[in-house]
Design a protein around this motif. Structure first.
Motif, PDB file in Angstrom:
ATOM      1  N   ARG A 149       0.738  -1.225   0.036  1.00 28.39           N
ATOM      2  CA  ARG A 149      -0.007  -0.042   0.122  1.00 28.39           C
ATOM      3  C   ARG A 149       0.862   1.260   0.024  1.00 28.39           C
ATOM      4  NH1 ARG A 149      -2.987  -0.861   5.009  1.00 28.39           N
ATOM      5  NH2 ARG A 149      -2.893  -3.013   4.574  1.00 28.39           N
ATOM      6  N   MET A 150       1.991   1.298   0.764  1.00 21.76           N
ATOM      7  CA  MET A 150       2.832   2.526   0.887  1.00 21.76           C
ATOM      8  C   MET A 150       3.534   2.654  -0.588  1.00 21.76           C
ATOM      9  SD  MET A 150       1.982   3.950   3.666  1.00 21.76           S
ATOM     10  CE  MET A 150       3.602   5.147   3.487  1.00 21.76           C
ATOM     11  N   THR A 151       3.928   1.522  -1.162  1.00 21.08           N
ATOM     12  CA  THR A 151       4.623   1.570  -2.592  1.00 21.08           C
ATOM     13  C   THR A 151       3.713   2.287  -3.366  1.00 21.08           C
ATOM     14  OG1 THR A 151       6.031  -0.340  -1.858  1.00 21.08           O
ATOM     15  CG2 THR A 151       5.683   0.420  -4.148  1.00 21.08           C
ATOM     16  N   LYS A 152       2.083   1.797  -3.439  1.00 23.01           N
ATOM     17  CA  LYS A 152       1.528   2.136  -4.313  1.00 23.01           C
ATOM     18  C   LYS A 152       1.232   3.807  -4.276  1.00 23.01           C
ATOM     19  CE  LYS A 152      -3.446   1.301  -5.568  1.00 23.01           C
ATOM     20  NZ  LYS A 152      -4.870   0.523  -5.339  1.00 23.01           N
ATOM     21  N   ASN A 153       1.165   4.289  -2.768  1.00 19.52           N
ATOM     22  CA  ASN A 153       0.907   5.619  -2.237  1.00 19.52           C
ATOM     23  C   ASN A 153       2.046   6.608  -2.845  1.00 19.52           C
ATOM     24  OD1 ASN A 153      -1.634   5.055  -1.473  1.00 19.52           O
ATOM     25  ND2 ASN A 153      -0.657   4.943   1.035  1.00 19.52           N
ATOM     26  N   PHE A 154       3.473   5.849  -2.590  1.00 22.97           N
ATOM     27  CA  PHE A 154       4.616   6.712  -2.905  1.00 22.97           C
ATOM     28  C   PHE A 154       4.606   6.683  -4.509  1.00 22.97           C
ATOM     29  CE2 PHE A 154       9.054   6.812  -3.997  1.00 22.97           C
ATOM     30  CZ  PHE A 154       9.358   7.856  -3.285  1.00 22.97           C
ATOM     31  N   LYS A 155       4.251   5.790  -5.387  1.00 25.00           N
ATOM     32  CA  LYS A 155       4.338   5.778  -6.570  1.00 25.00           C
ATOM     33  C   LYS A 155       3.375   6.854  -7.222  1.00 25.00           C
ATOM     34  CE  LYS A 155       5.722   1.163  -7.885  1.00 25.00           C
ATOM     35  NZ  LYS A 155       5.450  -0.123  -8.313  1.00 25.00           N
ATOM     36  N   ALA A 156       2.117   6.903  -6.523  1.00 26.13           N
ATOM     37  CA  ALA A 156       1.235   8.004  -6.900  1.00 26.13           C
ATOM     38  C   ALA A 156       1.765   9.434  -6.687  1.00 26.13           C
ATOM     39  CB  ALA A 156      -0.140   7.846  -6.031  1.00 26.13           C
ATOM     40  N   MET A 210      -3.587   3.372   5.869  1.00 28.79           N
ATOM     41  CA  MET A 210      -2.112   4.168   6.260  1.00 28.79           C
ATOM     42  C   MET A 210      -2.139   4.910   5.103  1.00 28.79           C
ATOM     43  SD  MET A 210       1.664   2.685   6.889  1.00 28.79           S
ATOM     44  CE  MET A 210       0.989   1.770   8.391  1.00 28.79           C
ATOM     45  N   PRO A 211      -2.258   6.138   5.314  1.00 25.26           N
ATOM     46  CA  PRO A 211      -1.845   7.275   4.265  1.00 25.26           C
ATOM     47  C   PRO A 211      -0.583   7.687   3.919  1.00 25.26           C
ATOM     48  CG  PRO A 211      -2.665   8.232   6.431  1.00 25.26           C
ATOM     49  CD  PRO A 211      -2.855   6.753   6.639  1.00 25.26           C
ATOM     50  N   LEU A 212      -0.239   8.300   2.928  1.00 29.16           N
ATOM     51  CA  LEU A 212       1.062   8.777   2.660  1.00 29.16           C
ATOM     52  C   LEU A 212       0.961  10.428   2.883  1.00 29.16           C
ATOM     53  CD1 LEU A 212       4.070   8.624   1.747  1.00 29.16           C
ATOM     54  CD2 LEU A 212       3.026   9.555  -0.610  1.00 29.16           C
ATOM     55  N   VAL A 213       1.806  10.953   3.620  1.00 28.81           N
ATOM     56  CA  VAL A 213       1.937  12.487   4.000  1.00 28.81           C
ATOM     57  C   VAL A 213       2.841  13.048   3.482  1.00 28.81           C
ATOM     58  CG1 VAL A 213       1.486  14.143   5.962  1.00 28.81           C
ATOM     59  CG2 VAL A 213       0.262  12.178   6.066  1.00 28.81           C
ATOM     60  N   GLY A 215      -3.471   5.122  -3.336  1.00 23.23           N
ATOM     61  CA  GLY A 215      -2.957   5.636  -4.669  1.00 23.23           C
ATOM     62  C   GLY A 215      -3.750   6.796  -5.112  1.00 23.23           C
ATOM     63  N   LYS A 216      -4.680   7.276  -4.164  1.00 20.13           N
ATOM     64  CA  LYS A 216      -5.283   8.600  -4.608  1.00 20.13           C
ATOM     65  C   LYS A 216      -5.281   9.889  -3.721  1.00 20.13           C
ATOM     66  CE  LYS A 216      -8.633   5.597  -6.667  1.00 20.13           C
ATOM     67  NZ  LYS A 216     -10.025   4.895  -6.511  1.00 20.13           N
TER      68      LYS A 216
END
Length: 72
Positions: free
Chosen positions: A8-15, A58-61, A34-35
């Motif tokens: 999930r974190m990888t998807k968020n970082f890629k986004a 778990m969000p990416l901030v 990813g959004k």
């Protein structure tokens, strides 16, 4: 964080890396699944909203840097 959390974190970082950062300089973005969920300058209120709406995620901030910033 298990394997699923890492994915999930990888998807968020890629986004975040692919994000069109025009108009977002010096602003925060919060990404879930990813959004971009929310963007702005008041990180505390933004996090409160995201925790209420996505309690299990778990969000990416991240703060979008100014174009002149040099990252070493």
């Amino acid at each position: 964080m298990g394997d699923r959390g890492f994915k999930r974190m990888t998807k968020n970082f890629k986004a975040f890396v692919k994000l069109n950062k025009t108009g977002l300089q010096n602003k925060y973005v919060i990404i879930v699944d990813g959004k971009i969920i929310i963007q702005g300058e008041d990180i505390e209120n933004m996090l409160e909203k995201v925790k209420l709406e996505y309690p299990e995620k778990m969000p990416l901030v991240a703060k979008v840097p100014d174009a002149r910033m040099l990252v070493l």
